[in-house]
Design a protein around this motif. Sequence first.
Motif, PDB file in Angstrom:
ATOM      1  N   ALA A   5     -57.780  25.182  35.079  1.00  0.00           N
ATOM      2  CA  ALA A   5     -57.142  25.636  33.848  1.00  0.00           C
ATOM      3  C   ALA A   5     -55.652  25.861  34.007  1.00  0.00           C
ATOM      4  O   ALA A   5     -54.949  26.064  33.021  1.00  0.00           O
ATOM      5  N   ALA A   6     -55.206  25.843  35.234  1.00  0.00           N
ATOM      6  CA  ALA A   6     -53.767  26.048  35.442  1.00  0.00           C
ATOM      7  C   ALA A   6     -52.996  24.957  34.721  1.00  0.00           C
ATOM      8  O   ALA A   6     -53.409  23.801  34.664  1.00  0.00           O
ATOM      9  N   GLN A   7     -51.901  25.392  34.145  1.00  0.00           N
ATOM     10  CA  GLN A   7     -51.143  24.432  33.340  1.00  0.00           C
ATOM     11  C   GLN A   7     -49.883  24.008  34.088  1.00  0.00           C
ATOM     12  O   GLN A   7     -49.095  24.855  34.544  1.00  0.00           O
ATOM     13  N   LEU A   8     -49.678  22.727  34.176  1.00  0.00           N
ATOM     14  CA  LEU A   8     -48.540  22.216  34.918  1.00  0.00           C
ATOM     15  C   LEU A   8     -47.493  21.699  33.950  1.00  0.00           C
ATOM     16  O   LEU A   8     -47.785  20.921  33.056  1.00  0.00           O
ATOM     17  N   HIS A   9     -46.293  22.177  34.141  1.00  0.00           N
ATOM     18  CA  HIS A   9     -45.188  21.661  33.350  1.00  0.00           C
ATOM     19  C   HIS A   9     -44.280  20.871  34.269  1.00  0.00           C
ATOM     20  O   HIS A   9     -43.745  21.423  35.223  1.00  0.00           O
ATOM     21  N   MET A  10     -44.132  19.615  33.941  1.00  0.00           N
ATOM     22  CA  MET A  10     -43.227  18.801  34.741  1.00  0.00           C
ATOM     23  C   MET A  10     -41.812  19.110  34.275  1.00  0.00           C
ATOM     24  O   MET A  10     -41.494  18.962  33.096  1.00  0.00           O
ATOM     25  N   LEU A  11     -40.973  19.552  35.183  1.00  0.00           N
ATOM     26  CA  LEU A  11     -39.608  19.842  34.754  1.00  0.00           C
ATOM     27  C   LEU A  11     -38.718  18.612  34.874  1.00  0.00           C
ATOM     28  O   LEU A  11     -38.085  18.199  33.935  1.00  0.00           O
ATOM     29  N   ARG A  12     -38.699  18.081  36.076  1.00  0.00           N
ATOM     30  CA  ARG A  12     -37.808  16.934  36.268  1.00  0.00           C
ATOM     31  C   ARG A  12     -38.258  16.211  37.525  1.00  0.00           C
ATOM     32  O   ARG A  12     -38.821  16.806  38.443  1.00  0.00           O
ATOM     33  N   ALA A  13     -37.971  14.961  37.548  1.00  0.00           N
ATOM     34  CA  ALA A  13     -38.252  14.183  38.760  1.00  0.00           C
ATOM     35  C   ALA A  13     -37.120  13.195  38.976  1.00  0.00           C
ATOM     36  O   ALA A  13     -36.449  12.794  38.028  1.00  0.00           O
TER      37      ALA A  13
END
Lengths: 1193, 234
Positions: free
Chosen positions: B190-198
């Motif tokens: 359920a953990a939510q991942l937010h991609m910030l930048r790559a």
Amino acid sequence: MGEPLATAGSTSSDYFEPEDPAFNEALQNAVLPGDAEDVSQLDAALNPEDYPDLIRTQHTLKRSHSMVEDLDETLSFHHVIPLEQRQGLSDEDEETYGASAFGGFGQYMRRKRAKLQIQNAQMDDTDDKSSEKSRIFQGIAIYIDGWTQPSVQDLRQLIVKHGGTFHAYLDRKAIVTHIITCSLTPAKIQDWKHMKIVTPDWLVKSVEAGALLPWKDFIFRPDDRADEIQGTKRTQKSLFDGFVSQTKSRTPTNPPSDDSPADKPKAGTNTLNTPDASIEVPVHQEMESAQSALNLLTGPKRSRSKYHTIYMTDPATKEQAARIPGYAADKSNPAAQRVMANPEWRSAHTSVAPDFIEGYYKNSRLHHLATWKAELKNLVSEAQDRVENGVAEVIKVDAESNLDDRMEDGVSMRRTELNMKSPKAKGKQKAEAEEKVIMHCDFDSFFVSAGLVDRPHLRGKPVVVCHSQGDQGGSSSTSEIASSSYEARKFGIKNGMSLQQARKLCPSIMTIPYEFERYKRFSLQFYTILMSHADDLQAVSVDEALVDVTTSVAQLTAKHPSNPDPAKEFAEMIRSEVKRATGCEVSIGIAHNIMLARLATRRAKPAGSYHLVHDDVAEFMAPLEIMDLWGFGWATHNKAEEKLGVTILGELAKKSKSTLCDTLGKGTGETLYKAIRGIDEHKLESDKPRKSVSCEINYGIRFENNEQAEGFIRQMAAEVARRLDAVEMRGRSLTLKIMKRDVNSPVEPPKFLGHGACDMFNKQTPLATSGGQATSDDKVIGDHAWRLLKSFNFDPKDLRGIGIQIQKLESSSTPGNPDAGQAQLPFKRLETPTKSEHDACSSRNDTKDRDIFQVVVQPPSDDIVDVSHTVDGHGLSRAQDPRTELPSFSQVDMEVFDALPDDVRKELEAEYKRRLDPPESVSLGNPARRPEPRDMFPKITIKGTNVKRITQQLAPKARSTISPKKHNIFRRSGISITDDELRELDIDPEVFALLPEDMYREQLSLARQAKKSGGIAALVTEANRERIEIKATYRRSRSPSLYPKKPPPKANYLEPVGIKRPGGQKGERLSFTETEDVQKVIQSWVETYQQHPPYQKDIDFFAKFLVQSADSSRSTDTGMEKSVAVLKWWLMLIRRYWGMWEHEVGEDGVDAESGGSGSNLPVGKAWWKAFRHVKEQVDLVARKKFGGSLSLR
Amino acid sequence: MTSDVSLTFNQTVRGITEFIEVAIHAILYVRQVYPTDLFVRRKKYDTPVFQSRHPSLNEYISGAVKAIGEELVLGNVDKVVVVIKDKNQVALERFIFSVQNMIEVEPYNKDTSVQEAMSSAALGQYFRAFLVKLNMVESQIGQMYLGEDVSFAIVLELKDDRSPSVSHSKDPPPWIPADNQHTTAGASTAAQLHMLRAVDTGIINLSLAVQESEEKLRREREPEIDVKGKQRAV
């Protein structure tokens, strides 16, 4: 004394009878070392025999030779043997022949001397039947040094038989009158410079003549080749090399004569006088001519434009730059700037690249031209030397047939040779009264016409020769045009323009590449033809020469007195000959001096000849400009225009001499004054010695730091050193020329990697080794040059050109200035080309220089060893090249020789025999021939020489190769290991062939050991290890530099996942990888299916993209980013259209699915379902990496 | 110093470790792990950043980053996680620096420009983008309201089958085994991942993501921060 010794006995014991008074007397009179005070000669006591077979026997090799040689080596303890003791010999043999006591070295030596003298006496007595006695050597005490031809033993017999005294030891110079030798070390030359040193010929000839010939005719000159067929050039340069060039042949120039009895040392003269005698030093004519000679480097032909514009692509000074019309589009070269920003390119193509110098010289046209010119000059002067020495034969080289054989690959002319027409008299020394006929022969646009020979389809079209080919470089090419056809010239194209400029003038211009090989061939053919007609010749450049054809023309005139202009006819003949040989047109200007001949050529061009006769000169000259005169340039032109207001020769002719001198300076004014009147006092310069040796590079010099600069300087120093060695010179002065970028000019000049506008700096420093000697040592040169460069304190980034010039040359073999500095041990550095040419060169190429660069190296051609006699000795060739390493037979220890295995010995014998053959024909005089040896000698000798030279020409030209690889393979093939054997040893023959010499021996022995020592396993591991070693060493040896050998690392980007086929639009096949594009595709998809649920196929399609993009094993995190962005967009879209379904489905999916009946329900539901499904899949792959699931907030 | 020359391997490693250090400070500031007045504003990558003034904190961070750099050179690193946890050591947020070594570079080539790689100037621009995103992270994951007791830890996640290299000095190795629940592997579904930048440098690719743990999300949904809420959920 003086009584013939009548001995009939033949056993040695007879001689020791006390009642043999004659022998006692002989002994008494024998000169022994140290007996100087009461020298009485052995001469008369002995009974010389006329040995008819003496000379023949001199080639019978005797074991005792080695013994005699050994004695020479032994420490010479001086000890006088008491006379009584000697007299008592016969009584007490033991005194002489008894065993020596331990430690009794003095005794040993004493006995040895006694034995030797007894031997001498003995020799004298053996089979002397005749009562006649030759006493021609009476009063002469001779010491024989080193190896001689005939052998020491034979000479000794000769001396003793003819009344001379032979000394085995040179304990005191005073006791010997003459020293016989064939070769001397420099130390000995120094040591004995006041002694009379003569060649063995003196003795032999004297005996033949039956009288003592003047020794001065046989003075030993260090350059005399002891044995020409031996193939080994003396291993040490002698100090008198500078004096010997006029006596190349070892035949005495003065035949033995019966005059000059005064020279004959009188019998009984006090031998103590000898130190006063000195070697006569022949003064070399050329030394004098050297001083009068003018500047050697006439420089490349300059373009003589009327417009006073000069065409060159890389002007060095701003002044020049100002006069050049823009040849490049930009002020700075953008391409160069771009590539220079790239470190890899930079390290591979500029001066920091390890093989830069090699590449530079390989591709530099000017370098080729300069080298050829130097070579041509050498060839010319060599030919003249031979003519002067009277040894040349009239050989008219058939240009077509021979030249092809001479020309192997490699773009050097060193091996070839020109044969000069036999002289009537040397051109220069001819009486000036006779009107000279000078021809100036010049190819018409040489490079182009040479190139057109096999490109007939280009004939008649505008063609230029330049580096840049086809469309390469495009319209902005700054490649310099080296030569342009006459058709191209019509468009206004001039040599020296850039290709870009030329394209502007003539868009249809054709380019052809340089073909140095062909130019060289043609040039040689050209020179060969000229040589066969010329009295004298000056090589101006590869395609241009000045010849003095006075004699030929005179002959022609004599033959056809009616001919109005025989000179012109002759010129046409030459022209057609050259045309036939090369297919190129030559233009010939004829006049009575050089300057006018040059002018006449201009009229003759293209493809014609013009004879400028005396009467026409004034008329001819009048309309010309100053700059048309050879030797006058832009500067003079400007001065004249500025101060006199005229530049036309006709006008200038009206000015007085003093006016001209005032305006232009004394020298120039005077020359101009004369020139205008058609007077030119220049002589043909065919044999001027080199004054300097230099190496200059001003292309591609881009350093980043001092280390690179220093490294480069050192490489250049090595290059200069090599060139010095090639001409056997050493220098005393070094000039460093620096081109430094002008502060105002761009970092990248318009010319690609050129130098641009520069400030020039010169600095000079005396060059000397630590001992104050002139040098050609690369380290010393490098040190000096680097010190000078450092003293400038320039930013290495601003360096654009570097030149090292060595001046004050002296021959590497002449002694250094004797009063300079402190006394030096006369050891000389071993010069490189002393061994076989081939060997020296190959070792030079592969060992230490391999990693730096390879440039054609040309040691002087007279050092060439006949390589055609390849000895295929298995055992020999492995150790060393037998041609270079075999000692002369007299030096061979016979015991060892006998102990050799049969096959080896036979081989050696064969080899020695082969070597001995020619001299036998020379000196194996049978009595009938003897009265006229003079006739025989020169001819035979010359034949030998010439044959040798011819074989050189025909021999494979291994030396001058540019490609070291080829060379290596050639050399390696001489190593007696076959490819099969190598394979057996698990060594790849190809790899092996490329190894440096020192390594392959090592590898070979290792491999053999491995094979011997063990089973397969050992072999394999060993072999593997070797491979690794090979690799490692190779890397090390190739590059002491900082630059990466392997290609530098390259960035890796995973191919981004894309959508290949946008859904819904069939037939269109596009690939979308960018986020925005994919988003658009999604949008159009969603919008297309607003009224209809999406097809599963499409969903899968997008799912595949999104999953792959997010998958860390397939994509990078940017892919994940993209995936998320696309998902977000999709989410947004379906929210926009079916937002109300989101929560319903989300919270109660089952419900919505089952009870779907609303109009929008199935579509919206289907979209949400599809989305969630895809999202789940993406989450799954994202979870693998980050855990959890993706947030789309 | 900016230039157009493409990066070398070592430059990339240095750049990334430097960025990680800057970013850790920024995270601590943005997530209010420490009081804001502990930080000073500085400029880095042409963007304002906040840097801690606390010496021992700085020492901890720089020590950790140095150790990260050592592993990064060896290519062992998979992720660097800055985990923000509550007083019970429960992970609330994970700031994940994910690195991916794209090429193997021979030791002698580590200072050679990598062909076709990104230039250092461009990388600087990317880092700036990272920081901008990071400073705006509140917009995605909301303000940190979790109270005074939050703390943080730096977790190094290595590639599978790798272990931290042995330190060469006498000092004990800098790393200790992590609490599983702090790591990404310990994140629940359920953990939510937010991609910030790559960013793909072509040498070492880097991405920054922030992951909210299930626990945090739950607490957000149920503002009562007590055991009671938890019990109710179960």
